[in-house]
Design an enzyme around this catalytic site. Structure first.
Site, PDB file in Angstrom:
ATOM      1  N   MET A   1       0.831  -1.192   0.000  1.00 51.55           N
ATOM      2  CA  MET A   1       0.000   0.000   0.000  1.00 51.55           C
ATOM      3  C   MET A   1       0.870   1.247   0.000  1.00 51.55           C
ATOM      4  O   MET A   1       1.930   1.271   0.615  1.00 51.55           O
ATOM      5  CB  MET A   1      -0.897   0.006   1.247  1.00 51.55           C
ATOM      6  CG  MET A   1      -1.948   1.082   1.258  1.00 51.55           C
ATOM      7  SD  MET A   1      -3.214   0.755  -0.001  1.00 51.55           S
ATOM      8  CE  MET A   1      -4.277   2.179   0.261  1.00 51.55           C
TER       9      MET A   1
ATOM     10  N   ASP B   1       5.640   4.397  -1.275  1.00 49.10           N
ATOM     11  CA  ASP B   1       7.035   4.354  -0.833  1.00 49.10           C
ATOM     12  C   ASP B   1       7.925   3.720  -1.908  1.00 49.10           C
ATOM     13  O   ASP B   1       7.663   2.597  -2.349  1.00 49.10           O
ATOM     14  CB  ASP B   1       7.156   3.557   0.467  1.00 49.10           C
ATOM     15  CG  ASP B   1       8.549   3.615   1.069  1.00 49.10           C
ATOM     16  OD1 ASP B   1       9.245   4.623   0.868  1.00 49.10           O
ATOM     17  OD2 ASP B   1       8.935   2.644   1.747  1.00 49.10           O
TER      18      ASP B   1
END
Length: 372
Positions: A303, A306
């Site tokens: 999710m 990054d």
């Protein structure tokens, strides 16, 4: 918009109360039931049909792992494990992820009330992610090739082809290249699927998987028993060698640097980057800066965003970068963001990533080395 409906399963009345309070404080979710053990939870799930359950690892009457195994076989649904920061807790939690749990929260050994309240953002974020995650039925064993370390322990999800082990030797192809992997939700199993298919003389692999302190050493040891390459938790200052994989320790950033002809691991504390420590951004930025065209980047399920910007830096520096496709991801966040950033040359099913990268290595090595 309907709220995410959550059932809490925990033998501690205090933990049940705290998790119920934390969940009900959120405008987009509600705790519709709390059970003291899996047998009570079974009836609650059947009657209330929740969207997500939180499940304690160790409970009376039936432990969390046995219950999770039955649940994922008979009624697959998103599960967030509530673990303990102990050696036993870490081992059981990794088993839960293998069985299909989406993620886990590590509750503190002491000061549980204050500790859980401090973790409330983490807990609710993971419930939100779990509610949108791709769920598979309990993995069924896939035949392992004869002589494969950990043969029989590898599992493949129904509907997804088992990764094909890459058996051909790479010889000198592996000495200059380094493979960099970034992963988050669902990544413990996705990373395993990549690593167990690598040949013993694979290029070095450096991995940032979002994990808290206390879990990565067990995770590395678990993978080391399954893979042809050696897998370990990274240590600051050690040489990065072919045939080895290095995992960022939970709660520490991992990067690479060069010292003469050698690449070294750099393990450092620091502020979270993109809310994460370890952060994929930190690792991939060092890959772009230090390794350049000898780097191979892999963005796996997770999710958020990054590592997306840093993966674009890797590609701009000459690295070859791939992302896991949506159909095989538990959560298609990080790969989607990397693709949107223009960081990715190929989008591939998880089962085909290793074979594709090994073919790429041979194809770009020139006629002489490709025959090695």
């Amino acid at each position: 918009m309907p709220k995410t409906r959550v059932v809490v399963v925990d033998d501690s009345a205090l933990v049940r109360s705290l998790l119920t309070e934390i969940i009900n404080r959120q405008p987009d979710m509600e705790c519709i039931g709390a059970a003291a053990d899996p047998l009570l939870a079974r009836e609650m799930i059947r009657n209330l049909n929740p969207d997500v359950i939180t499940l304690d690892v160790e409970m009376p009457r039936m432990d969390g792992i046995d219950f999770l195994s039955k649940l994922m076989r008979l009624r697959p649904m998103p599960v967030v494990m509530v673990s303990t920061l102990t050696e036993r807790g870490a081992e059981v939690t990794l088993k839960a992820l293998e069985l299909g749990a989406i993620d886990f929260v590590a509750k503190p050994k002491i000061g549980v009330a204050d500790g859980l309240r401090q973790l409330q953002d983490d807990i609710t974020d993971k419930i939100r992610i779990a509610s949108k995650a791709r769920i598979n039925r309990l993995h069924t064993p896939a035949p392992a090739p004869a002589g494969t370390p950990g043969g029989g322990a590898h599992h493949a999800a129904p509907g997804h082809a088992a990764p094909r082990p890459v058996s051909a030797s790479l010889g000198r192809l592996s000495t200059e290249k380094i493979i960099f992997i970034g992963a988050s939700t669902g990544g413990t199993e996705a990373t395993k699927e990549v690593l167990i298919t690598l040949p013993a003389d694979s290029p070095a692999v450096v991995i940032t998987q979002h994990m808290p302190p206390g879990f990565t050493r067990n995770y590395a040891a678990r993978l080391d028993g399954l893979c042809k390459i050696s897998v370990k938790e990274a240590v600051d200052g050690e040489r990065i060698l072919p045939g080895h994989a290095y995992i960022a320790p939970g709660g520490m950033h991992l990067s690479v640097e060069r010292s003469g002809a050698n690449y070294l691991a750099r393990v450092q504390d620091g502020d979270p980057v993109n809310r994460h420590k370890p952060s994929v951004e930190v690792l991939f930025k060092s890959a772009a800066r230090v390794v350049g065209p000898n780097a191979i980047g892999i963005m796996l399920t997770g999710m958020g965003a990054d590592g997306a910007t840093a993966m674009r830096e890797m590609r701009d520096a000459g690295a070859y970068c791939v992302a896991q496709d949506e159909a095989s991801c538990v959560v298609f966040g990080m790969p989607r963001e990397a693709i949107a950033a223009g960081a990715v040359q190929e989008v591939l099913p998880l089962a085909k990533i290793t074979g594709h990268l090994m073919d790429h290595l041979r194809a770009t090595a020139g006629p002489a080395l490709s025959r090695v």
